[in-house]
Design an enzyme around this catalytic site. Structure first.
Site, PDB file in Angstrom:
ATOM      1  N   GLY A  35       0.834  -1.214   0.000  1.00 55.70           N
ATOM      2  CA  GLY A  35       0.000   0.000   0.000  1.00 55.70           C
ATOM      3  C   GLY A  35       0.860   1.251   0.000  1.00 55.70           C
TER       4      GLY A  35
ATOM      5  N   GLY B 100     -12.627  -0.521   1.885  1.00 60.72           N
ATOM      6  CA  GLY B 100     -11.847  -0.397   0.647  1.00 60.72           C
ATOM      7  C   GLY B 100     -10.508  -1.105   0.722  1.00 60.72           C
TER       8      GLY B 100
ATOM      9  N   LYS C 159       2.513 -10.188  -4.559  1.00 64.29           N
ATOM     10  CA  LYS C 159       3.413  -9.196  -3.956  1.00 64.29           C
ATOM     11  C   LYS C 159       4.784  -9.804  -3.636  1.00 64.29           C
ATOM     12  CE  LYS C 159      -0.423  -6.434  -2.191  1.00 64.29           C
ATOM     13  NZ  LYS C 159      -1.399  -6.307  -1.107  1.00 64.29           N
TER      14      LYS C 159
HETATM   15  N1  HSE Z   1      -6.435  -6.115  -1.090  1.00 67.31           N
HETATM   16  C1  HSE Z   1      -5.127  -5.619  -0.852  1.00 67.31           C
HETATM   17  C2  HSE Z   1      -4.806  -5.808   0.614  1.00 67.31           C
HETATM   18  C3  HSE Z   1      -5.050  -4.163  -1.239  1.00 67.31           C
HETATM   19  O1  HSE Z   1      -5.736  -6.047   1.399  1.00 67.31           O
HETATM   20  O2  HSE Z   1      -3.642  -5.743   0.995  1.00 67.31           O
HETATM   21  C4  HSE Z   1      -3.670  -3.578  -1.193  1.00 67.31           C
HETATM   22  O3  HSE Z   1      -2.811  -4.176  -2.117  1.00 67.31           O
END
Ligand code: HSE
Length: 405
Positions: A129, A182, A200
Site C-alpha cells: 500500500g 476499501g 506481492k
Molecule cells: N487487497 C489488498 C490488501 C489491497 O488487502 O492488501 C492492497 O494491495
C-alpha cells in the site's frame, strides 16, 4: 501544466485525485509545474465529482493526446489493464501503477517495453500500500545482497486475523468490514486465499534477485483454513498467527511462498496488526530492516501512486534505469521441500507421543494445547527432512505451521 490521465476511478483512482488536490501546492513545488488530471478513464460516469467532466470511455483519446506524458493505471485485474499499459508505454507515455496482478504477471515484458520507448514504469503502490518498499529496495538497499524478504503483505487478511484474535469476531463479518473500508480486492478470494500476497512476494523476489517467478506456481496457502486449534497453539506459544509472504535464495535457486506462520513475540512482525503491513528485509550489510505502515486503503495506496507520479515528473529530463528482470525458468525455482525453518507441529495423542515427536523433530520441548493435543516446535529443518522424520512414526499429525524467526 503537466497533464496526466488516471485509468480507473475506484478506491485508489479517486484517492489519487484526492491526494493531488489536497497536496496540490507541495506537489506543484516538487514537480516544478502544476499536475493536471486531464482525463479519467472509467466505464462509469461521476457527475457529482469535481473532476466528473474529465471522464472518458475510450483509451485512444488518452493514447493519442500528445499532452499526456504520464498515465496512472489503477484499474485492477489483468485485462484490459495490461493491454492499456502496454499501449501507453508503446505510445511513449510513462506509466505508474498500483496493479500488482499486472506487475507480477507481465512485469518482465512491460519493463522491457518501457526501456525500449525510453519511458518509466513504476509500481511503488503495488506492494505494501503506502509503505515505501519498492524504491528503497532499488535505491537505499542497492549496496546489499538481499538474503531474505518476509512480510505481512495483505492488509485485508491482517485486519481479519487481528479482529478475530482481539474481538473474537466472525470471519465473514470482518471480511465485509474490510470490503467496506476499501481494503479488499474486488474478488476477496485473492486476499483470503493468499493470491494477492503471492503476487506481492514475487514482485519483491524479482527486486531482490532479478527473476520474476510465476505467482500462480509458488506455494500459496491463505487464511481460510485457520481454526481455533491454530489460534490456541499460537496463544500457548506466545506467538501471533500471521499470513506471511517469504522469499530467499536456497543453493542459488529462489524460493517464494505464502502461508500462515506462527510469529513469536520477539519478532516485530508479530505486533503488526489491523490493516498494517510489515516487511522484513534481511541483507548482508545493513542486516535486518523493517518497513511498516498502512498496507491497503484509499489514501495510503494513493500516496504511493502520487509519489511515483512526482518521481517521474520531477525528473523529466533524465532517463532513469529500470529494473532488468527476466522470467523464471524451472531451474531458477527452489522446491518447497527445500525451504528450511522451524515449524510447529500439533499432534494428537499422549505425552509419550509428544516426546517421540519432539525427539524426531529436534525440538526443545512440547506443550499441551488442549486435551490430547500437543505442540512441538522443530529445530530448523527442511520441510522434506521433517516429513521424512515423521513418515513412519505412526504419529497423528493434526496441523503444521512454519515459524517466522
Ligand atoms: N487487497 C489488498 C490488501 C489491497 O488487502 O492488501 C492492497 O494491495
Amino acid at each position: 501544466m503537466l497533464n496526466i490521465a488516471l485509468l480507473g476511478f475506484g478506491v485508489v483512482g479517486s484517492g489519487t485525485a484526492e491526494v493531488l488536490t489536497e497536496n496540490e501546492r507541495l506537489i506543484t513545488a516538487r514537480c516544478g509545474e502544476q499536475v493536471n488530471v486531464k482525463y479519467i478513464l472509467d466505464l462509469r460516469e461521476f457527475p457529482d465529482h469535481p473532476l466528473g467532466n474529465r471522464v472518458v470511455h475510450d483509451i485512444d483519446i488518452i493514447l493519442n493526446d500528445p499532452e499526456i506524458t504520464l498515465v496512472a493505471e489503477m484499474m485492477g485485474g489483468s485485462h484490459p489493464a495490461y493491454e492499456f499499459t502496454a499501449a501507453a508505454l508503446s505510445a511513449g507515455k510513462h506509466v505508474v501503477t498500483s496493479n500488482k496482478e499486472v506487475v507480477a504477471t507481465f512485469g518482465v515484458e512491460l519493463l522491457a517495453l518501457a526501456r525500449q520507448h525510453h519511458v518509466r514504469y513504476l509500481f511503488e503502490a503495488s506492494v505494501g500500500g503506502g509503505i515505501p518498499i519498492i524504491r528503497p529496495m532499488q535505491t537505499d538497499l542497492a549496496s546489499n545482497e538481499i538474503i531474505a524478504v518476509s512480510g505481512i503483505l495483505n492488509g485485508t487478511t491482517n485486519f481479519i486475523l487481528t479482529k478475530m484474535k482481539n474481538e473474537g469476531a466472525e470471519f465473514a463479518t470482518v471480511l465485509k468490514e474490510a470490503q467496506a473500508k476499501g481494503y479488499a480486492e474486488a474478488n476477496p478470494t485473492a486476499d483470503v486465499e493468499g493470491i494477492d500476497a503471492a503476487r506481492k512476494i514475487v514482485i519483491l523476489a524479482a527486486l531482490a534477485y532479478g527473476v520474476l517467478l510465476d505467482p500462480k506456481t509458488i506455494p500459496t496457502l491463505g487464511i481460510t483454513g485457520i481454526t481455533g486449534l491454530h489460534t490456541a497453539t499460537a496463544q500457548k506459544l506466545g506467538c501471533a498467527v500471521k499470513l506471511i509472504g517469504h522469499t530467499e535464495r536456497i543453493n542459488g535457486k529462489i524460493y517464494a511462498g505464502v502461508s500462515p506462520y506462527l510469529v513469536p513475540a520477539s519478532n516485530p512482525i508479530s505486533h503488526v496488526d489491523d490493516v498494517y503491513n510489515g516487511i522484513l528485509v534481511d541483507t548482508n550489510m545493513l542486516g535486518r530492516a523493517l518497513f511498516y505502515g498502512a498496507g491497503a486503503g484509499k489514501l495510503p495506496t494513493a500516496s504511493a501512486v502520487v509519489a511515483d507520479i512526482i518521481d517521474i515528473l520531477s525528473h523529466r529530463a533524465e532517463e532513469r534505469r529500470l529494473p532488468d528482470w527476466r522470467s523464471a525458468t524451472a531451474e531458477d525455482v527452489a522446491e518447497r521441500g527445500e525451504y528450511a525453518c522451524r515449524r510447529c507441529y500439533v499432534i494428537a495423542g499422549c505425552p509419550k507421543c509428544a516426546e517421540k515427536a519432539r525427539t524426531l523433530l529436534g525440538g526443545e520441548s512440547y506443550i499441551s494445547v488442549e486435551d490430547g493435543k500437543y505442540a512441538i516446535v522443530s529445530r530448523v529443518m527442511r520441510e522434506n527432512e521433517a516429513e521424512a522424520a515423521l513418515a513412519d512414526s505412526g504419529l497423528e499429525l493434526l496441523t503444521c505451521l512454519p515459524v517466522l524467526d
